[in-house]
Design a protein around this motif. Structure first.
Motif, PDB file in Angstrom:
ATOM      1  N   HIS A   1       0.839  -1.196   0.000  1.00 16.15           N
ATOM      2  CA  HIS A   1       0.000   0.000   0.000  1.00 16.15           C
ATOM      3  C   HIS A   1       0.874   1.247   0.000  1.00 16.15           C
ATOM      4  O   HIS A   1       1.994   1.235   0.539  1.00 16.15           O
ATOM      5  N   THR A   2       0.384   2.313  -0.587  1.00 15.15           N
ATOM      6  CA  THR A   2       1.144   3.565  -0.628  1.00 15.15           C
ATOM      7  C   THR A   2       0.899   4.429   0.599  1.00 15.15           C
ATOM      8  O   THR A   2       1.668   5.332   0.885  1.00 15.15           O
ATOM      9  N   ARG A   3      -0.203   4.152   1.319  1.00 20.84           N
ATOM     10  CA  ARG A   3      -0.528   4.920   2.513  1.00 20.84           C
ATOM     11  C   ARG A   3      -0.867   3.960   3.638  1.00 20.84           C
ATOM     12  O   ARG A   3      -1.661   3.036   3.447  1.00 20.84           O
ATOM     13  N   LEU A   4      -0.291   4.199   4.824  1.00 24.22           N
ATOM     14  CA  LEU A   4      -0.493   3.322   5.969  1.00 24.22           C
ATOM     15  C   LEU A   4      -0.932   4.132   7.186  1.00 24.22           C
ATOM     16  O   LEU A   4      -0.312   5.151   7.515  1.00 24.22           O
ATOM     17  N   PRO A   5      -2.028   3.711   7.841  1.00 18.00           N
ATOM     18  CA  PRO A   5      -2.414   4.370   9.099  1.00 18.00           C
ATOM     19  C   PRO A   5      -1.351   4.108  10.176  1.00 18.00           C
ATOM     20  O   PRO A   5      -0.795   3.005  10.258  1.00 18.00           O
ATOM     21  N   VAL A   6      -1.070   5.103  10.965  1.00 21.66           N
ATOM     22  CA  VAL A   6      -0.130   4.989  12.085  1.00 21.66           C
ATOM     23  C   VAL A   6      -0.930   5.150  13.370  1.00 21.66           C
ATOM     24  O   VAL A   6      -1.617   6.155  13.565  1.00 21.66           O
ATOM     25  N   PHE A   7      -0.884   4.128  14.240  1.00 17.66           N
ATOM     26  CA  PHE A   7      -1.644   4.175  15.487  1.00 17.66           C
ATOM     27  C   PHE A   7      -0.811   3.596  16.616  1.00 17.66           C
ATOM     28  O   PHE A   7       0.282   3.040  16.391  1.00 17.66           O
ATOM     29  N   LYS A   8      -1.348   3.704  17.795  1.00 16.94           N
ATOM     30  CA  LYS A   8      -0.639   3.222  18.975  1.00 16.94           C
ATOM     31  C   LYS A   8      -1.511   2.233  19.732  1.00 16.94           C
ATOM     32  O   LYS A   8      -2.492   2.613  20.370  1.00 16.94           O
ATOM     33  N   GLY A   9      -1.155   0.955  19.635  1.00 20.92           N
ATOM     34  CA  GLY A   9      -1.875  -0.086  20.359  1.00 20.92           C
ATOM     35  C   GLY A   9      -3.150  -0.518  19.692  1.00 20.92           C
ATOM     36  O   GLY A   9      -3.374  -1.694  19.408  1.00 20.92           O
ATOM     37  N   ASP A  10      -4.037   0.410  19.385  1.00 19.41           N
ATOM     38  CA  ASP A  10      -5.340   0.129  18.784  1.00 19.41           C
ATOM     39  C   ASP A  10      -5.611   1.185  17.734  1.00 19.41           C
ATOM     40  O   ASP A  10      -5.221   2.342  17.881  1.00 19.41           O
TER      41      ASP A  10
ATOM     42  N   ILE B   1      -2.849   8.063  14.930  1.00 19.10           N
ATOM     43  CA  ILE B   1      -2.033   9.274  15.009  1.00 19.10           C
ATOM     44  C   ILE B   1      -2.012  10.004  13.666  1.00 19.10           C
ATOM     45  O   ILE B   1      -2.057  11.232  13.611  1.00 19.10           O
ATOM     46  N   GLY B   2      -1.928   9.261  12.574  1.00 24.74           N
ATOM     47  CA  GLY B   2      -1.887   9.889  11.263  1.00 24.74           C
ATOM     48  C   GLY B   2      -1.809   8.857  10.162  1.00 24.74           C
ATOM     49  O   GLY B   2      -1.932   7.661  10.396  1.00 24.74           O
ATOM     50  N   ILE B   3      -1.601   9.356   8.941  1.00 17.34           N
ATOM     51  CA  ILE B   3      -1.470   8.519   7.750  1.00 17.34           C
ATOM     52  C   ILE B   3      -0.094   8.767   7.145  1.00 17.34           C
ATOM     53  O   ILE B   3       0.261   9.907   6.830  1.00 17.34           O
ATOM     54  N   LEU B   4       0.682   7.701   7.004  1.00 15.31           N
ATOM     55  CA  LEU B   4       2.026   7.811   6.448  1.00 15.31           C
ATOM     56  C   LEU B   4       2.007   7.464   4.967  1.00 15.31           C
ATOM     57  O   LEU B   4       1.597   6.365   4.579  1.00 15.31           O
TER      58      LEU B   4
ATOM     59  N   SER C   1      10.447   9.868  14.130  1.00 15.55           N
ATOM     60  CA  SER C   1      10.585  10.298  12.735  1.00 15.55           C
ATOM     61  C   SER C   1       9.440   9.766  11.885  1.00 15.55           C
ATOM     62  O   SER C   1       9.012  10.419  10.921  1.00 15.55           O
ATOM     63  N   ILE C   2       8.931   8.577  12.236  1.00 20.60           N
ATOM     64  CA  ILE C   2       7.771   8.037  11.518  1.00 20.60           C
ATOM     65  C   ILE C   2       6.548   8.903  11.781  1.00 20.60           C
ATOM     66  O   ILE C   2       5.815   9.270  10.851  1.00 20.60           O
ATOM     67  N   VAL C   3       6.350   9.240  13.046  1.00 24.35           N
ATOM     68  CA  VAL C   3       5.203  10.078  13.419  1.00 24.35           C
ATOM     69  C   VAL C   3       5.313  11.455  12.769  1.00 24.35           C
ATOM     70  O   VAL C   3       4.318  12.043  12.326  1.00 24.35           O
ATOM     71  N   GLN C   4       6.531  11.975  12.697  1.00 25.20           N
ATOM     72  CA  GLN C   4       6.749  13.307  12.146  1.00 25.20           C
ATOM     73  C   GLN C   4       6.345  13.384  10.673  1.00 25.20           C
ATOM     74  O   GLN C   4       5.849  14.420  10.216  1.00 25.20           O
ATOM     75  N   GLU C   5       6.554  12.296   9.935  1.00 29.81           N
ATOM     76  CA  GLU C   5       6.223  12.297   8.510  1.00 29.81           C
ATOM     77  C   GLU C   5       4.764  11.939   8.241  1.00 29.81           C
ATOM     78  O   GLU C   5       4.296  12.064   7.111  1.00 29.81           O
ATOM     79  N   ALA C   6       4.058  11.481   9.268  1.00 28.56           N
ATOM     80  CA  ALA C   6       2.649  11.103   9.085  1.00 28.56           C
ATOM     81  C   ALA C   6       1.763  12.342   9.043  1.00 28.56           C
ATOM     82  O   ALA C   6       1.955  13.289   9.810  1.00 28.56           O
ATOM     83  N   ARG C   7       0.808  12.323   8.137  1.00 25.32           N
ATOM     84  CA  ARG C   7      -0.141  13.425   8.022  1.00 25.32           C
ATOM     85  C   ARG C   7      -1.326  13.174   8.938  1.00 25.32           C
ATOM     86  O   ARG C   7      -1.710  12.023   9.173  1.00 25.32           O
ATOM     87  N   GLU C   8      -1.901  14.256   9.466  1.00 23.70           N
ATOM     88  CA  GLU C   8      -3.025  14.091  10.387  1.00 23.70           C
ATOM     89  C   GLU C   8      -4.157  13.328   9.704  1.00 23.70           C
ATOM     90  O   GLU C   8      -4.392  13.486   8.500  1.00 23.70           O
ATOM     91  N   PRO C   9      -4.865  12.481  10.457  1.00 21.57           N
ATOM     92  CA  PRO C   9      -5.923  11.653   9.840  1.00 21.57           C
ATOM     93  C   PRO C   9      -7.119  12.487   9.411  1.00 21.57           C
ATOM     94  O   PRO C   9      -7.403  13.544   9.990  1.00 21.57           O
TER      95      PRO C   9
END
Length: 429
Positions: free
Chosen positions: A237-246, A251-254, A272-280
Motif C-alpha cells: 500500500h502507498t498509505r499506511l495508518p499509524v496508530f498506537k496499540g489500537d 495518530i496519522g497517515i504515512l 521520525s515516523i510520526v513526524q512524517e505522518a499526516r493528520e488523519p
C-alpha cells in the motif's frame, strides 16, 4: 367557387388541399415527437433547423394553433370542393353522402395516418423542413393565432394550467437510468455501466465500500522499530495508518513517498515516523459516495478513516474504492483480487464470512440482499437468528449456502452457489 368551374381544376385543387392537410398533420406529429434533448444539443452546435424548431417549441400553444388553423382550413375547403364535385358527378341526392365517405377515407389514409406515422418515425426529417414554412406562417396568421390561443389559454387557466411554455422538463435519476439503458449501441455497454454506477453513487454509503477495521493494514507504534521498518519496506500500500496499540488511537497517515526521508538516515526513530505522518481525515460512515467523492476532491485527500456516530473507527475508505464503484475493478482476476471468494471444481464458491455482500454480488453477479447486514456472516446470522453448527444449510433468495466453519461466534467460511446450479449439499465421499 361557381358551378361553371371545370372539374379538372377542382380535382387539382382538391389534391393540393389534401397534400397541405398531410403537411400540417405530419408537422404537428413531427414537432411534438422530436427528441428535445437531441434538439437542444443540435441547436447549441449551431444547426439552423434545430434553432428554428426550438424557437417554435418554446410556445407550443402558438405552434399548435397555427398548425390546426391551417389544417382545419384546408380540410373544410377540401370538404366543400369534394361535395361540389360529387354533386356534379352523382347528383344532389347521393353526391354529398358519397363525397363525405370517400373524402373521409382519402383524408384518413393520405392526410392523417400515413404522414403522421412517417413523422413519428422520422421526426427530424419532417420537423426541420416544416419549420421553414411554419415560422413565417405564424407571423402572417399571428392575429388569428393570438385570438384562438387567448380563448384556449383562458379555458386552460380555468382547470388550473397557467404555464403553457415549452421548456424541457428535467429528467429524474430513474428516468436518466432508463435513457442510458435504452441507448443501445449508441453508448458502449462499458460506458453504460459506468454511467449507471455514477447515478447509483447516491444510494451507496462509505460504510458499504470501506475496508473493515480488522482488515486494515497499518503501523502499530507499540511494535519494535525493526518490525515497523520491515512493514514499511514490504508494504503493498502507498498509505499506511499509524496508530498506537489500537486503531482507535490513530495518530496519522504515512505516505510511503515521505518514508524515504527517514529510511535514508543512519538512525531512524519512531518519532521520525510520526513526524512524517499526516493528520488523519475522518469520514462519517453514513456519507453517500457522491458526497465523499466531492469531499476527497475539496480536501485534497485520497484516504479517510471511517467512524460511526460514537466516533469509533469502523475502517477506512479510499478514493480508489469510490472510483472502482464507477469503473469496476482494476483487474478481472477474481482469484487474485478477491481472496475471500474461491471457485471450487463443482461450480460453487467458498466465501469467507467477512466478505462484503456487495462485493460478492458484483464479482459473481448475484442478487443477495444488501439493505441489511454488510457481510456474509451477518446475513447468515440474521437469517438463522442464532449461532449455527458448522453443518447448517440455508437458502436466501436464489443463493444456497452451506456453513463450513464457525469460530468464536463468527462464521468464517461458507460454501455458496445459485439454486439453478445442481449440486449435492454435501460432497460425495
Amino acid at each position: 367557387m361557381s358551378d361553371d368551374t371545370p372539374l379538372g381544376l377542382m380535382f387539382t385543387l382538391l389534391i393540393l388541399l389534401i397534400a397541405l392537410s398531410a403537411f400540417f398533420s405530419s408537422s404537428e406529429t413531427g414537432m411534438m415527437s422530436i427528441n428535445r434533448y437531441r434538439l437542444s444539443h443540435q441547436s447549441k452546435a449551431g444547426d439552423k433547423g434545430a434553432k428554428r424548431v426550438m424557437k417554435l417549441l418554446g410556445r407550443p400553444d402558438r405552434l399548435i394553433g397555427v398548425i390546426l388553423i391551417g389544417n382545419n382550413f384546408v380540410n373544410n375547403l377540401a370538404a366543400s370542393i369534394a361535395t361540389i364535385i360529387a354533386i356534379h358527378v352523382f347528383g344532389e341526392v347521393s353526391g354529398p353522402a358519397i363525397s363525405t365517405a370517400v373524402l373521409t377515407l382519402v383524408v384518413l389514409i393520405f392526410a392523417e395516418v400515413t404522414p403522421k406515422t412517417l413523422a413519428a418515425v422520422k421526426p427530424e426529417r419532417i420537423a426541420f423542413p416544416a419549420s421553414i414554412i411554419l415560422e413565417p406562417l405564424l407571423k402572417i396568421l399571428y392575429p388569428l393565432v393570438w385570438l384562438v390561443n387567448g380563448i384556449s389559454n383562458g379555458l386552460l387557466r380555468l382547470i388550473g394550467i397557467k404555464d403553457v411554455s415549452g421548456g424541457a422538463s428535467s429528467l429524474t435519476r430513474d428516468e436518466l437510468r432508463t435513457v442510458v439503458h435504452e441507448a443501445g449501441s449508441l453508448i458502449p455497454r462499458r460506458h453504460q455501466s459506468m454511467l449507471i454506477s455514477i447515478l447509483d453513487l447516491e444510494n451507496v454509503t462509505v460504510n458499504d465500500i470501506m475496508v473493515p477495521r480488522h482488515e486494515v493494514v497499518g503501523l502499530d507504534l507499540e511494535e519494535p522499530l525493526e518490525t515497523l521498518l520491515s512493514e514499511i519496506r514490504s508494504s503493498q500500500h502507498t498509505r499506511l495508518p499509524v496508530f498506537k496499540g489500537d486503531i482507535n488511537n490513530i495518530i496519522g497517515i504515512l505516505h510511503l513517498r515521505n518514508a524515504a526521508r527517514f529510511l535514508s538516515r543512519s538512525e531512524v526513530t519512531k518519532a521520525s515516523i510520526v513526524q512524517e505522518a499526516r493528520e488523519p481525515y475522518f469520514i462519517p460512515e453514513s456519507t453517500p459516495l457522491h458526497t465523499q467523492l466531492l469531499n476527497f476532491q475539496q480536501q485534497k485527500r485520497r484516504i479517510g478513516i471511517v467512524v460511526d456516530e460514537y466516533g469509533d473507527i469502523q475502517g477506512l475508505a479510499t478514493l480508489e474504492d469510490i472510483l472502482e464503484e464507477i469503473v469496476g475493478e482494476f483487474t478481472t482476476d477474481v482469484s487474485g483480487t478477491h481472496q475471500d471468494i474461491q471457485l471450487q471444481n463443482d461450480g460453487s464458491y467458498v466465501i469467507e464470512g467477512t466478505a462484503n455482500i456487495r462485493e460478492v454480488n458484483k464479482v459473481l453477479g448475484w442478487q443477495m440482499p444488501t439493505d441489511g447486514p454488510k457481510t456474509l456472516n451477518g446475513l447468515i446470522l440474521e437469517q438463522l437468528e442464532s449461532f449455527p453448527d458448522a453443518t447448517a444449510c440455508l437458502q436466501i433468495g436464489t443463493t444456497r449456502m452451506e456453513i463450513l466453519d464457525v469460530k468464536d461466534n463468527l462464521i468464517t467460511a461458507a460454501r455458496c452457489w445459485q439454486a439453478t446450479v445442481r449440486r449435492p449439499l454435501r460432497e460425495e465421499p
